[in-house]
Enzyme design. Sequence first.
Site, PDB file in Angstrom:
ATOM      1  N   HIS A   1       0.696  -1.152   0.062  1.00 52.35           N
ATOM      2  CA  HIS A   1       0.292  -0.118   0.042  1.00 52.35           C
ATOM      3  C   HIS A   1       0.731   1.329  -0.018  1.00 52.35           C
ATOM      4  O   HIS A   1       0.311   2.457  -0.023  1.00 52.35           O
ATOM      5  CB  HIS A   1      -1.056   0.039   1.093  1.00 52.35           C
ATOM      6  CG  HIS A   1      -2.263  -0.955   1.145  1.00 52.35           C
ATOM      7  ND1 HIS A   1      -3.028  -1.124   0.075  1.00 52.35           N
ATOM      8  CD2 HIS A   1      -2.518  -1.934   2.198  1.00 52.35           C
ATOM      9  CE1 HIS A   1      -3.577  -2.350   0.301  1.00 52.35           C
ATOM     10  NE2 HIS A   1      -3.404  -2.561   1.647  1.00 52.35           N
TER      11      HIS A   1
ATOM     12  N   ASP B   1      -3.463  -9.974  -2.997  1.00 57.81           N
ATOM     13  CA  ASP B   1      -3.949  -9.563  -1.581  1.00 57.81           C
ATOM     14  C   ASP B   1      -5.477  -8.849  -1.776  1.00 57.81           C
ATOM     15  O   ASP B   1      -5.657  -8.552  -2.891  1.00 57.81           O
ATOM     16  CB  ASP B   1      -2.950  -8.426  -0.839  1.00 57.81           C
ATOM     17  CG  ASP B   1      -3.319  -8.086   0.312  1.00 57.81           C
ATOM     18  OD1 ASP B   1      -2.458  -8.659   1.309  1.00 57.81           O
ATOM     19  OD2 ASP B   1      -4.449  -7.183   0.662  1.00 57.81           O
TER      20      ASP B   1
ATOM     21  N   HIS C   1      -6.833  -6.712  -0.589  1.00 60.69           N
ATOM     22  CA  HIS C   1      -6.729  -5.247  -0.579  1.00 60.69           C
ATOM     23  C   HIS C   1      -6.212  -4.791  -1.924  1.00 60.69           C
ATOM     24  O   HIS C   1      -5.210  -5.272  -2.365  1.00 60.69           O
ATOM     25  CB  HIS C   1      -6.226  -4.648   0.441  1.00 60.69           C
ATOM     26  CG  HIS C   1      -7.013  -4.919   1.763  1.00 60.69           C
ATOM     27  ND1 HIS C   1      -6.133  -6.056   2.468  1.00 60.69           N
ATOM     28  CD2 HIS C   1      -8.082  -4.853   2.248  1.00 60.69           C
ATOM     29  CE1 HIS C   1      -7.084  -6.217   3.563  1.00 60.69           C
ATOM     30  NE2 HIS C   1      -8.016  -5.541   3.555  1.00 60.69           N
TER      31      HIS C   1
HETATM   32 ZN    ZN Z   1      -4.455  -6.653   2.522  1.00 59.80          ZN
END
Ligand code: ZN
Length: 374
Positions: free
Chosen positions: A143, A179, A181
Amino acid sequence: MKMGTRTGLVWHETFMWHQQGKFSGLMPAIYPVQPGHHYETPESKRRIKNLFDASGLTRKLAHIEPRPATDAELQRVHKPDYLAQLARDNELPEASAGFDAPFSRGSFDFARLAAGGAIEAVDQILKGDLDNAYLLARPVGHHAESGIGKGFCLVNNASIAAAHALASGLERVAFVDVDVHHGNGAEEIFWRDPRVLTISVHQDRWFPPDTGDVSAVGEGPGKGFNLNIPLPAGCGFGAYKAVVDEVIVPALEIYRPQMLFVPFGFDAGAQDPLGRMILGSNHFRYIASELRAASQRHCGGKMLVTHEGGYNEATTPFMALAMIEAVSGIDSGVTDPYGAIMDGMPGHEILPHQRAAVDAARANLDGIRAATGA
Ligand code: ZN
């Protein structure tokens, strides 16, 4: 290096010493939040390493000793003022790198070591000493954007590794972020870069809440080279298999990368506290084995897997074991005690609204074709 070993494991004890500070879940533990622990703890990761050790798998892999990434290596991806902020705040008892990215004294040192470990893995793979490797490190990275940390991530390990591979002479690499996300970091970092195809399959509008839409395809010279596959919550193996077979593998076929970077989270696993999908270890095994096969078809086997999410302490180790078995081709002999339960859960057949999401992402293959002239 052990004879015959073609898969490396980057590990260092201090990866487990990174701490967020005084938290409970995602909240600072200030009244009325009772102190507890942050969602991202060492335990799920340490248990992966412990299962690798207990099963005898670790000694069949090549150990890759990490070293700290240099400022120049970090600056290929991150802005100097952001790195200066991390270095300054690294002296504080507690600090924040950005949205949901708390850390405490010394964490930047561990982040630097994790990124340097990813670079060491790339060097050994490009030299031909290894085919592929797994970075089992904290803090995780996918991220982190060029100028800000997000979602438990300080620096973007996989992107720093990919930038190193490009600086070492590769002309074309691809990311496949699995992932649960969104892989927003690599998307932002390589948004205008045609040398990097960034692919992410993730739960739609989950984290970050404002990125990951199927309409985000890159800009300028990078237009066509970002492929988002947002899926509705509740997907099982049917939806993920369709994503792999009909979108990811064909995209790699068109782009023909020279190395694969795979930010791998296990938070699409059933029972994960931070995801709403229902995959089990055999489903992660399928994803990993298809990516390994793609790396063998296009990249001479060159692939780096970086650990990202996966927060269920009980189930994540078995999912990671299935992944590394697929990536290394080594059978640990361990049967996942949760495997049959998760395979037998209802919901693995692809549903019409999941099929529509896969089809919407597949339409973007034309953009990759157009951009590559394929
Ligand atoms: Zn994640």
